[in-house]
Write a protein that holds these residues in place. Structure first.
Motif: not given
Length: 269
Positions: A103-105, A152-155, A180-181, A195-196
């Motif tokens: 993934d790329a955030i 969140s893992g993204t956080y 939601a973002v 976001v991803g």
């Protein structure tokens, strides 16, 4: 007639039990969720006796569920921590890590925002609350910072790769999911979120970071500075239907669906 009906009902019950479906429970990351939804839909179509229940409550919740033995597969957009592996071991769980995609955030703004590029340093200042006006980056209006919540893992990946250990400032508006973002940023011309790559759409505008686009090629090569692996966690070496599904997910059919979901397939070995 009543006896016949009763016998028929008993037969149906026995027959149903004899050919009972296998149910696999999946929980965790909302980033991995679109990939998993596509995968399970295709897999169940090809294997009608296997059923899946899939929920996306965040990486932290998925990891907690695999540790507590309340899910068969945990989705995570970050690695399990040493303390989580230790807790799993205490509870008799041998958490096995499986990379399922890349993934790329991508930082995103409202399409009305003039900004199209940022640096890692600028992102850090935005999320630390140091940059409060878009004019500092060539835009207009006050900055509204949108972030994932702390489960969140993204956080956590954002905190590691962008904030370098510094916390996202308390004024950020926390969202419970990647969807939601996207929604929050699409409705506020002054907002910025992240976001991803699979969540990019026309309702928001993705920004380049340090001059690099967050796309498949740059994420796969590691050139994009906010790239990461996406994970599945299971208890021990997969067996039975879980092994069959994992092997399928890592194979050509599963990885094709990773790309269809907008994420980056694993490199062919």
């Amino acid at each position: 007639m009543k006896k016949l009906a009763a016998l028929l009902a008993t037969f149906i019950l026995v027959a149903t039990s004899a050919f009972a479906d296998t149910t696999v429970k999946v929980d965790g990351s909302t980033t991995v969720l679109p990939i998993m939804q596509k995968m399970v839909e295709a897999y169940m179509k090809a294997n009608p006796t296997v059923k899946f229940t899939v929920s996306g409550g965040g990486s932290g919740n998925g990891i907690k569920a695999i540790i507590d033995k309340t899910t068969d597969i945990a989705m995570a957009s970050r690695k399990m921590k040493d303390k989580e592996f230790a807790l799993a071991k205490e509870k008799g769980v041998n958490a096995k890590e499986i990379v399922v995609a890349i993934d790329a955030i991508v930082p995103v703004v409202n399409p009305a925002n003039k900004i199209s590029a940022v640096t890692l340093a600028q992102l850090k200042d935005l999320y630390a609350g140091k940059t409060t006006e878009w004019k500092a980056l060539g835009g207009e209006g006050p900055v509204v910072v949108i972030s994932r919540d702390t489960s969140s893992g993204t956080y956590e990946t954002w905190e590691e790769l962008v904030m370098k250990g510094e916390k996202v400032f308390p004024g950020a508006l926390l969202q419970a999911s990647s969807g939601a973002v996207v929604q929050a940023v699409s409705k506020n011309k002054n907002a910025i979120g992240y976001v991803g790559v699979g969540y990019l759409d026309a309702s928001t505008k993705g920004l380049t970071v340090d001059g690099v686009v967050g796309n498949e090629e740059n994420a796969s090569s590691g050139k994009y500075p906010i790239s990461r692996d996406l994970y599945l966690y299971v208890n021990g070496e997969p067996t039975g239907e879980i092994k069959k599904f994992v092997d399928w997910a890592l194979g050509a059919e599963g990885q094709k669906l990773v790309k269809e979901a907008g994420f980056v397939p694993l490199k062919k070995k």
